[in-house]
Design an enzyme around this catalytic site. Structure first.
Site, PDB file in Angstrom:
ATOM      1  N   HIS A 182       1.069  -1.496   0.340  1.00  0.00           N
ATOM      2  CA  HIS A 182       0.125  -0.019   0.172  1.00  0.00           C
ATOM      3  C   HIS A 182       1.039   1.178  -0.496  1.00  0.00           C
ATOM      4  O   HIS A 182       0.938   1.628   1.012  1.00  0.00           O
ATOM      5  CB  HIS A 182      -0.649   0.155   0.998  1.00  0.00           C
ATOM      6  N   GLU A 185       2.230   3.859   3.240  1.00  0.00           N
ATOM      7  CA  GLU A 185       2.519   3.364   4.338  1.00  0.00           C
ATOM      8  C   GLU A 185       3.750   2.242   4.093  1.00  0.00           C
ATOM      9  O   GLU A 185       4.379   1.575   4.077  1.00  0.00           O
ATOM     10  CB  GLU A 185       1.857   1.165   4.693  1.00  0.00           C
ATOM     11  N   HIS A 333       1.979  -4.079   6.672  1.00  0.00           N
ATOM     12  CA  HIS A 333       1.693  -3.173   5.953  1.00  0.00           C
ATOM     13  C   HIS A 333       1.474  -1.969   7.614  1.00  0.00           C
ATOM     14  O   HIS A 333       2.666  -1.347   8.600  1.00  0.00           O
ATOM     15  CB  HIS A 333       0.174  -3.742   6.126  1.00  0.00           C
ATOM     16  N   GLU A 394       1.156  -5.666  10.769  1.00  0.00           N
ATOM     17  CA  GLU A 394       0.267  -3.779  10.745  1.00  0.00           C
ATOM     18  C   GLU A 394       1.546  -3.601  12.564  1.00  0.00           C
ATOM     19  O   GLU A 394       1.137  -3.331  12.992  1.00  0.00           O
ATOM     20  CB  GLU A 394      -1.565  -3.887  10.884  1.00  0.00           C
TER      21      GLU A 394
END
Length: 425
Positions: A182, A185, A333, A394
């Site tokens: 992404h 990110e 992420h 994450e």
């Protein structure tokens, strides 16, 4: 890199300011704004390096700054040179020079031979806004300093930028770590690059990393890293791409979906396809869910594309995974400080146990799956098709893109996880 002059801004200016500091032309505030202080430092650098003194960073000045972008200089051996003298001249060490030049005999330097001389600072910067160019400079610098660290590419992006890979080790336990599916990110990219640098340095010095001998780790495992899966999107979000046809097309896409701020809310690749919704793991369900939310065409986030693996970045990751055949994967992420380990009932028996170890090492929570319906992600595909442990990690809390100042704390929490992920399978 693009030419830079008074009034320029963005990641390229931050890197320029860092390079000038490294070269001894500071002090400078690394703020990404080309002001009077930066112009003065550029002019002094140009004068010392016998360049046209105009305060503008064009191709010739960029070439002269390259050692301070990459962390090493190429030196042509002259009569009277020695490894010790070169180390002293450049602030390096004899050990670093010999490591970067395998096969060189210090007592028998050949006149005219080219030597790589590492410079006295880490290659991977700690708190900088990133660009695809900076990723390339770091890959170049790390592979020059540590010849046993192999660089390559998994493929190319929509705009033709390389999807760089780094490979360390020669053991049978093969693991694959990747970051920045992404665009917003991008803070996950230096996590993998800094890990590569610290692991390589520890192995070269015969030291431990997180309590484990780094050399033994590289004998046991082969680690493949893809630090930036979405380089076009990175450049869009961080401001390195701010004009031209691709930028205008992205802006037009964003105008159709005003719920996503532009460019900070951009997660997709430059064509508006969310790369982490591109994998053949119940892709049709992901499409149905996102279409129900109104994401039915290229968008800054959440558009699944016309079919699985239509985008070159996702296709390159899938092909690399099939070739490399990893025993475990980590997908980085940046939102929530949580580790996801599950996709439906595909996870192998030891997946939760390994995830619990990762949670203890990082201090992150462990969760089976996100609250929202989840499918078509890279982790999902690995679990479904390979039946091997795959994790989405994450990092960080806040609003993407997370600020560069968050990087040191994020890295310190993730380095033990990265180390032990190569050992547990």
């Amino acid at each position: 890199m693009r030419s830079l002059a008074f009034g320029s801004s963005g990641p390229a200016v931050e890197l320029l300011q860092l390079a000038l500091q490294r070269a001894g032309f500071g002090p400078l505030e690394i703020d990404g704004v080309f002001g009077a202080a930066t112009r003065g430092a550029v002019s002094r650098f140009q004068a010392v390096n016998r360049l046209a003194v105009d305060g503008i960073v064009g191709p010739a000045t960029h070439r002269a700054l390259l050692p301070w972008y990459t962390g090493y200089v190429n030196v042509r051996v002259r009569r009277g040179d020695s490894i010790w003298a070169l180390a002293r001249l450049y602030g390096s060490s004899t050990e670093a020079i010999l490591l970067a030049n395998p096969g060189v005999q210090p007592e028998n330097l050949q006149i005219g031979a080219s030597l790589i001389v590492p410079l006295p600072f880490p290659v991977v910067p700690a708190e900088l806004t990133w660009s695809s160019a900076l990723v390339g400079y770091c890959v170049q610098g790390l592979s020059a300093r540590y010849p046993f660290l192999l660089s390559g590419t998994a493929g190319k992006s929509v705009l033709g930028k390389p999807l760089w890979t780094l490979r360390l080790g020669q053991g049978g336990n093969r693991v694959l770590y990747h970051a920045e599916h992404h665009a917003n990110e991008w803070i996950t990219t230096p996590v993998l690059l800094r890990f590569a640098e610290e692991l390589a340095a520890a192995a070269a010095a015969g030291e431990e990393l997180d309590g484990f001998p780094a050399g033994e780790l590289l004998d046991y495992a082969t680690i493949c890293l893809v630090p930036a899966v979405n380089p076009d999107g990175m450049d869009l979000v961080t401001g390195e791409l701010r004009s031209g046809e691709a930028w205008r097309a992205a802006r037009a896409i964003a105008e159709r979906y005003p719920r996503f701020p532009f460019p900070d809310g951009w997660k997709a690749n430059i064509r508006g396809v969310d790369l982490n919704l591109q994998y053949p793991a119940e892709w049709e369900q992901a499409r149905a869910y996102k279409y129900a939310l109104g994401i039915t065409s290229p968008a800054p986030a959440d558009f699944v594309g016309q079919a699985p693996l239509t985008e070159p970045e996702a296709r390159a990751m899938a092909e690399l995974t099939e070739r490399f055949d990893p025993a475990l994967t980590l997908s980085y992420h940046s939102q929530g400080e949580v580790i996801y380990w599950q996709f439906r009932d595909y996870a192998p028996e030891n997946a939760r146990q390994i995830g619990e170890l990762f949670a203890r090492l990082s201090g992150y929570a462990l969760a089976g799956a996100p609250d929202a319906p989840s499918s078509a992600g890279y982790k999902d595909w690995v679990l479904q098709d390979f039946r091997r442990p795959g994790y989405t990690v994450e990092v960080g809390l806040g609003v993407n893109p997370l600020p560069a100042r968050d990087f040191p704390a994020i890295y310190q929490r993730n380095r033990p996880l990265l180390t032990y992920a190569a050992l547990v399978t």
